[in-house]
Design a protein around this motif. Structure first.
Motif, PDB file in Angstrom:
ATOM      1  N   GLY A  45       0.810  -1.218   0.000  1.00  0.00           N
ATOM      2  CA  GLY A  45       0.000   0.000   0.000  1.00  0.00           C
ATOM      3  C   GLY A  45       0.843   1.266   0.000  1.00  0.00           C
ATOM      4  N   PHE A  46       1.970   1.253   0.760  1.00  0.00           N
ATOM      5  CA  PHE A  46       2.847   2.420   0.752  1.00  0.00           C
ATOM      6  C   PHE A  46       3.449   2.650  -0.631  1.00  0.00           C
ATOM      7  N   ASN A  47       3.857   1.589  -1.304  1.00  0.00           N
ATOM      8  CA  ASN A  47       4.415   1.721  -2.656  1.00  0.00           C
ATOM      9  C   ASN A  47       3.367   2.219  -3.646  1.00  0.00           C
ATOM     10  N   LEU A  48       2.146   1.671  -3.544  1.00  0.00           N
ATOM     11  CA  LEU A  48       1.068   2.135  -4.431  1.00  0.00           C
ATOM     12  C   LEU A  48       0.737   3.598  -4.172  1.00  0.00           C
ATOM     13  N   MET A  49       0.765   3.990  -2.911  1.00  0.00           N
ATOM     14  CA  MET A  49       0.491   5.386  -2.567  1.00  0.00           C
ATOM     15  C   MET A  49       1.550   6.316  -3.157  1.00  0.00           C
ATOM     16  N   GLU A  50       2.813   5.924  -3.102  1.00  0.00           N
ATOM     17  CA  GLU A  50       3.876   6.737  -3.703  1.00  0.00           C
ATOM     18  C   GLU A  50       3.692   6.864  -5.214  1.00  0.00           C
ATOM     19  N   LYS A  51       3.367   5.759  -5.882  1.00  0.00           N
ATOM     20  CA  LYS A  51       3.187   5.797  -7.342  1.00  0.00           C
ATOM     21  C   LYS A  51       1.985   6.660  -7.735  1.00  0.00           C
ATOM     22  N   TYR A  52       0.886   6.516  -6.998  1.00  0.00           N
ATOM     23  CA  TYR A  52      -0.315   7.287  -7.315  1.00  0.00           C
ATOM     24  C   TYR A  52      -0.078   8.779  -7.086  1.00  0.00           C
ATOM     25  N   HIS A  53       0.645   9.120  -6.011  1.00  0.00           N
ATOM     26  CA  HIS A  53       0.968  10.522  -5.755  1.00  0.00           C
ATOM     27  C   HIS A  53       1.865  11.084  -6.862  1.00  0.00           C
ATOM     28  N   ALA A  54       2.866  10.313  -7.283  1.00  0.00           N
ATOM     29  CA  ALA A  54       3.749  10.787  -8.362  1.00  0.00           C
ATOM     30  C   ALA A  54       2.975  10.986  -9.665  1.00  0.00           C
ATOM     31  N   GLN A  55       2.016  10.100  -9.932  1.00  0.00           N
ATOM     32  CA  GLN A  55       1.201  10.234 -11.141  1.00  0.00           C
ATOM     33  C   GLN A  55       0.336  11.498 -11.079  1.00  0.00           C
ATOM     34  N   CYS A  56      -0.296  11.753  -9.930  1.00  0.00           N
ATOM     35  CA  CYS A  56      -1.124  12.953  -9.782  1.00  0.00           C
ATOM     36  C   CYS A  56      -0.286  14.228  -9.907  1.00  0.00           C
ATOM     37  N   LEU A  57       0.889  14.234  -9.271  1.00  0.00           N
ATOM     38  CA  LEU A  57       1.748  15.419  -9.342  1.00  0.00           C
ATOM     39  C   LEU A  57       2.237  15.662 -10.763  1.00  0.00           C
ATOM     40  N   ARG A  58       2.561  14.595 -11.481  1.00  0.00           N
ATOM     41  CA  ARG A  58       2.992  14.742 -12.869  1.00  0.00           C
ATOM     42  C   ARG A  58       1.871  15.295 -13.740  1.00  0.00           C
ATOM     43  N   ALA A  59       0.648  14.814 -13.520  1.00  0.00           N
ATOM     44  CA  ALA A  59      -0.487  15.285 -14.324  1.00  0.00           C
ATOM     45  C   ALA A  59      -0.784  16.755 -14.054  1.00  0.00           C
ATOM     46  N   VAL A  60      -0.658  17.190 -12.803  1.00  0.00           N
ATOM     47  CA  VAL A  60      -0.934  18.591 -12.471  1.00  0.00           C
ATOM     48  C   VAL A  60       0.167  19.499 -13.012  1.00  0.00           C
ATOM     49  N   LYS A  61       1.425  19.097 -12.874  1.00  0.00           N
ATOM     50  CA  LYS A  61       2.530  19.935 -13.354  1.00  0.00           C
ATOM     51  C   LYS A  61       2.542  20.069 -14.867  1.00  0.00           C
ATOM     52  N   SER A  62       2.061  19.046 -15.575  1.00  0.00           N
ATOM     53  CA  SER A  62       2.002  19.146 -17.039  1.00  0.00           C
ATOM     54  C   SER A  62       0.986  20.186 -17.503  1.00  0.00           C
TER      55      SER A  62
END
Length: 365
Positions: A45-62
């Motif tokens: 769950g911690f690994n999935l949470m890190e990946k999901y957060h990185a995906q959201c941050l990448r989508a917002v910064k783009s």
């Protein structure tokens, strides 16, 4: 309960995965099998949470503009602030837990933190205007700081003791002289007894070797860290160069567009000038034709005048011939009497009067 324990591990994982991470962390105390399965689920769950957060941050910064001044007024500025705050919180949690998780000494214990981070990320994804960062992240900051403090105060000392005992138990793995070192642990007394004859000097030498190896390992780690820092600096420089090149490409694209517009305008002006030149050529040809026409008209007029003169001369000749004929007719008749003389005189007067009338209009022409 026995039926759950007797289930295969995959089935137990799928059942427990339907629970929240806080409930999974609490179910670790049920039994050893539950503890193993819940540890896997918490780490995953911690690994999935890190990946999901990185995906959201990448989508917002783009979607954000490149300039910092324009980002503040953008609708996604608050999303970016919340995600960056979550990123710092995740890095603090990983610094606290992950090195012990990688050593397989513990798992990511605070499951409630994972639930809270997932809740905030879903809220940011679904809402266009989320609340302010300090409002939405208050609960996450409190529970994460409490979890880290509890880990440092309560759990970490026990883990360090276990690490020290494991290191002492594995000292025999090193190559010792004459293989005469044998260490036996007594859990009740906690003392370490040496079997066979072994001097303290040899033991100190072995520990010195271990210390030298650890120093070498530390030097290697420092060198690797230095290389990593250099690579990061190179990556930053390359990123800066890429940004500058992209800006240059954009400027060149604008210049190319302006040049294309100018060329199109020049083509339009050229077509207009060609049309004007064609009109001037047509007017010039018309003027030339008009200049040649008067000469033809004059020659035609002269020819017409010559024709009229020739006709008048022919008319005059015909009139003279008729007059001569009339004279001959009159002269042939010989007067025999006074009546004939009068008639002849009358005819001559008529002829003279007709000639005078004919000469009058001809002279007028």
């Amino acid at each position: 309960m026995l039926q759950l324990i007797n289930l295969p591990e995959v089935v137990l994982e799928t059942i427990l995965s339907n629970l929240s991470y806080d409930e999974i962390a609490r179910n670790r105390t049920v039994c050893k099998q539950f503890d193993r399965t819940c540890k896997k689920l918490l780490n995953r769950g911690f690994n999935l949470m890190e990946k999901y957060h990185a995906q959201c941050l990448r989508a917002v910064k783009s979607q954000l503009p490149r300039r910092e001044s324009e980002r503040r007024s953008h609708p996604l500025a608050r999303h970016c602030d919340i995600l960056t705050a979550i990123e710092t919180r995740i890095s603090m949690l990983s610094m606290t837990f992950i090195k012990y998780v990688d050593l397989n000494l513990c798992c990511f214990i605070p499951g409630k933190v994972i639930d809270e981070i997932f809740r905030v990320l879903r809220l940011i994804r679904d809402s266009k205007t989320p609340p302010r960062a300090h409002e939405i992240l208050q609960e996450l900051r409190d529970i994460s700081s409490m979890a880290m403090e509890h880990f440092d105060e309560k759990i970490l000392p026990k883990l360090r003791n276990s690490i020290c005992t494991s290191v002492v138990s594995h000292v025999g793995a090193y190559d010792l002289p004459n293989a005469s070192l044998m260490i036996s642990h007594h859990t009740n007394s906690g003392n370490v007894t040496l079997a066979h004859s072994f001097s303290s000097e040899k033991l100190n030498q072995t520990f010195k070797k271990i210390h030298c190896r650890t120093r070498k390992n530390q030097v290697l780690v420092l060198s690797v860290r230095g290389k990593i820092n250099k690579l990061k600096l190179r990556m930053k420089r390359q990123g800066f160069q890429m940004r500058t090149q992209s800006l240059k490409i954009q400027e060149q694209g604008k210049q190319l567009h302006d040049q294309i517009v100018q060329i199109a305008e020049m083509k339009k002006h050229l077509e207009e000038w060609e049309q004007k030149i064609g009109d001037l050529k047509a007017e010039l040809s018309r003027s030339r034709e008009e200049n040649t026409k008067p000469d033809a008209i004059e020659t035609h007029k002269l020819q017409h005048i010559d024709l009229l003169k020739s006709r008048e001369s022919d008319r005059g000749q015909s009139k003279d011939l008729q007059a001569k004929k009339r004279k001959l007719i009159v002269e042939r008749k010989i007067p025999s009497s006074a009546k004939d003389v009068q008639f002849r005189k009358f005819l001559s007067d008529l002829l003279n009067s007709g000639r005078s009338e004919e000469d009058g209009p001809s002279s007028s022409h």
